[in-house]
Design a protein around this motif. Structure first.
Motif, PDB file in Angstrom:
ATOM      1  N   THR A   2       6.221  -1.080  -3.413  1.00  0.00           N
ATOM      2  CA  THR A   2       7.388  -0.380  -4.163  1.00  0.00           C
ATOM      3  C   THR A   2       8.313  -1.439  -4.807  1.00  0.00           C
ATOM      4  OG1 THR A   2       7.205   1.742  -2.870  1.00  0.00           O
ATOM      5  CG2 THR A   2       9.122   1.448  -4.636  1.00  0.00           C
ATOM      6  N   HIS A   3       8.252  -1.347  -6.432  1.00  0.00           N
ATOM      7  CA  HIS A   3       9.079  -1.907  -7.247  1.00  0.00           C
ATOM      8  C   HIS A   3      10.278  -1.157  -7.634  1.00  0.00           C
ATOM      9  CE1 HIS A   3       4.886  -3.815  -7.623  1.00  0.00           C
ATOM     10  NE2 HIS A   3       5.470  -5.012  -7.656  1.00  0.00           N
ATOM     11  N   ARG A   4      11.557  -1.967  -7.376  1.00  0.00           N
ATOM     12  CA  ARG A   4      12.657  -1.285  -7.980  1.00  0.00           C
ATOM     13  C   ARG A   4      13.189  -2.090  -9.078  1.00  0.00           C
ATOM     14  NH1 ARG A   4      15.851   1.828  -3.991  1.00  0.00           N
ATOM     15  NH2 ARG A   4      17.480   1.035  -4.700  1.00  0.00           N
ATOM     16  N   GLU A  21      11.825   3.551  -8.872  1.00  0.00           N
ATOM     17  CA  GLU A  21      11.012   2.963  -7.842  1.00  0.00           C
ATOM     18  C   GLU A  21       9.553   3.267  -8.513  1.00  0.00           C
ATOM     19  OE1 GLU A  21      11.826   5.086  -4.190  1.00  0.00           O
ATOM     20  OE2 GLU A  21      13.692   3.856  -3.799  1.00  0.00           O
ATOM     21  N   GLU A  70      26.257   3.074  -4.397  1.00  0.00           N
ATOM     22  CA  GLU A  70      25.671   2.452  -3.063  1.00  0.00           C
ATOM     23  C   GLU A  70      24.208   1.775  -3.350  1.00  0.00           C
ATOM     24  OE1 GLU A  70      25.779   5.229  -0.031  1.00  0.00           O
ATOM     25  OE2 GLU A  70      28.009   4.833   0.470  1.00  0.00           O
ATOM     26  N   VAL A  71      24.010   1.408  -4.712  1.00  0.00           N
ATOM     27  CA  VAL A  71      22.932   0.831  -5.257  1.00  0.00           C
ATOM     28  C   VAL A  71      23.097  -0.640  -4.877  1.00  0.00           C
ATOM     29  CG1 VAL A  71      21.188   0.054  -6.859  1.00  0.00           C
ATOM     30  CG2 VAL A  71      22.154   2.278  -6.798  1.00  0.00           C
ATOM     31  N   ASP A  72      22.105  -1.365  -3.955  1.00  0.00           N
ATOM     32  CA  ASP A  72      22.299  -2.795  -3.833  1.00  0.00           C
ATOM     33  C   ASP A  72      21.407  -3.567  -4.572  1.00  0.00           C
ATOM     34  OD1 ASP A  72      22.477  -5.416  -2.717  1.00  0.00           O
ATOM     35  OD2 ASP A  72      21.504  -4.924  -0.745  1.00  0.00           O
ATOM     36  N   SER A  74      20.712  -6.696  -4.787  1.00  0.00           N
ATOM     37  CA  SER A  74      19.908  -7.670  -4.285  1.00  0.00           C
ATOM     38  C   SER A  74      18.563  -7.273  -3.704  1.00  0.00           C
ATOM     39  CB  SER A  74      20.711  -8.437  -2.829  1.00  0.00           C
ATOM     40  OG  SER A  74      20.800  -7.481  -1.798  1.00  0.00           O
ATOM     41  N   ALA A  75      18.536  -5.622  -3.709  1.00  0.00           N
ATOM     42  CA  ALA A  75      17.144  -5.271  -3.431  1.00  0.00           C
ATOM     43  C   ALA A  75      16.325  -4.721  -4.589  1.00  0.00           C
ATOM     44  CB  ALA A  75      17.473  -3.870  -2.760  1.00  0.00           C
ATOM     45  N   LEU A  76      16.784  -5.213  -5.791  1.00  0.00           N
ATOM     46  CA  LEU A  76      15.986  -4.946  -6.888  1.00  0.00           C
ATOM     47  C   LEU A  76      14.990  -6.048  -7.188  1.00  0.00           C
ATOM     48  CD1 LEU A  76      19.063  -4.543  -9.643  1.00  0.00           C
ATOM     49  CD2 LEU A  76      17.600  -2.663  -8.663  1.00  0.00           C
ATOM     50  N   ASP A  77      13.970  -5.647  -7.991  1.00  0.00           N
ATOM     51  CA  ASP A  77      12.789  -6.635  -8.315  1.00  0.00           C
ATOM     52  C   ASP A  77      13.094  -7.236  -9.668  1.00  0.00           C
ATOM     53  OD1 ASP A  77      10.889  -6.504  -5.832  1.00  0.00           O
ATOM     54  OD2 ASP A  77      11.364  -4.220  -6.073  1.00  0.00           O
ATOM     55  N   HIS A 128      20.984 -12.605  -8.738  1.00  0.00           N
ATOM     56  CA  HIS A 128      20.223 -12.310  -7.506  1.00  0.00           C
ATOM     57  C   HIS A 128      18.915 -13.023  -7.767  1.00  0.00           C
ATOM     58  CE1 HIS A 128      23.170  -9.546  -6.134  1.00  0.00           C
ATOM     59  NE2 HIS A 128      23.238  -8.838  -7.603  1.00  0.00           N
TER      60      HIS A 128
END
Length: 367
Positions: A2-4, A21, A70-72, A74-77, A128
């Motif tokens: 899954t791509h964020r 997502e 609460e969106v991180d 660093s978890a994004l693509d 990031h």
């Protein structure tokens, strides 16, 4: 996998954020910036820099919202932003490189909030070490050479239009027809405060009415005018450059004729028997249809569908008037509002999934 993807779409006093997502929009938020804050920054900024001067202010607002939601990051693509009016380039998804950032913050181009989209995307992404993109900016230019000739060698025709939403809606209509966008021939009219109409042939916008000076008049813009009369007014001594441009692009069109750019107000007046409002509203629909018909030449008269989109397409009365003038030519499809946020996410996703390659600014070459 899954791509964020985070999409950032700055407006004059707001910043729209979308978290995807893959192609699913899971968070859609509009950060409204107090008008007094924006006005204060603009007033202190150098001429031609009033939009980019808001970078730090808007970046903080974006990061604060992501923290609250609460969106991180660093978890994004990837992060994708709306593209501003920079150099003419082919349509597509562009990686935000140093050359693009330099032009987005330059005063050599139109000072517009959309310039912040790519700048903010790059800022968040670089924190990031992930890619940043823009998709189908307003300066997309795929005109055929014959379409560039204006008749005045110092004033060639330019492409400035609502490419992001138009191409997104055209892709949607093509899919509903069981075809690829690259297989279709469409005329797409974006009906907003400004109106642009473009001819789409096999995945390229080969001709269009320009947002600032061509085509039908719109709720806020004058569109095409008699050049001799316009020239005389410019040299009459009654207006300076700033006033003239405001008359054409902010207080022109329906606003100039009726004192309002709000279609709902105009329709209310019509219902109350205002014949002048009725005439102007009908004229705006007539001019839109006339421009649509003219652009069929760019498609050799072979049109799969006529698409009406943008905010004014929410008016069934207005779209019906347009269709009554032009429905004989091809099926008319109405898609009100804007798919800009979805278009940003989808453009980035196509690159991340390998469906298409990112382009390089400013050449337009593929990576």
């Amino acid at each position: 996998m899954t791509h964020r993807i985070l999409a950032i779409n700055p407006g004059s006093t707001s910043t729209k954020l979308g978290l995807f997502e893959d192609d699913k929009l899971i968070l859609n938020e509009t950060i409204n910036h107090p008008g007094e804050d924006i006005s204060k920054i603009r007033a202190a900024a150098p001429a031609g820099q009033t939009a980019v001067a808001q970078k730090e202010y808007r970046l903080k607002a974006v990061l604060d919202f992501l923290a609250e939601a609460e969106v991180d990051p660093s978890a994004l693509d990837a992060v994708v932003g709306r593209g501003g009016p920079v150099r003419p380039i082919p349509a597509g998804t562009y990686r935000v490189n140093d050359a693009l950032v330099a032009d987005l913050v330059s005063d050599d181009f139109i000072d517009h909030a959309s310039c912040l989209g790519g700048v903010l995307a790059r800022e968040v992404a670089d924190m990031h070490d992930i890619p940043s993109f823009i998709v189908d900016p307003v300066c997309v230019d795929e005109y055929e050479p014959v379409a560039r000739i204006s008749g005045h060698p110092e004033l060639p025709r330019k492409s400035l239009n609502h490419a992001l939403n138009k191409r997104a809606v055209a892709r949607r209509v093509a899919a509903e027809m069981g075809k690829k966008y690259e297989e279709c021939r469409f005329i797409v009219s974006h009906l907003g405060g400004g109106v642009t109409v473009s001819a789409h042939r096999c995945g390229r916008m080969v001709d269009s009415s320009d947002a600032n000076g061509e085509g039908p008049f719109a709720p806020e813009r004058s569109g095409s005018l008699r050049v001799d009369d316009l020239t005389r007014r410019c040299f009459s001594g009654k207006v300076d450059l700033k006033t003239m441009l405001a008359e054409l692009n902010k207080r022109g069109g329906m606003a100039g004729e009726l004192g309002t750019s709000d279609a709902r107000e105009v329709e209310k007046r019509i219902d109350e028997g205002d014949e002048r409002a009725k005439l102007v509203y009908e004229a705006m629909a007539y001019q839109n249809a006339k421009t649509i018909a003219a652009l069929t030449v760019a498609l050799d008269g072979k049109v799969d569908a006529i698409i009406l989109t943008g905010g004014l397409a929410n008016s069934k009365r207005f779209t019906k008037m347009v269709e009554e003038h032009i429905g004989w030519l091809a099926p008319v499809k109405v898609y009100p509002g804007s798919r800009e946020q979805e278009a940003l996410g989808e453009g980035a996703l196509r690159v991340l999934c390998g469906e298409e390659k990112a382009r390089i600014y400013p050449t337009g070459d593929f990576e």
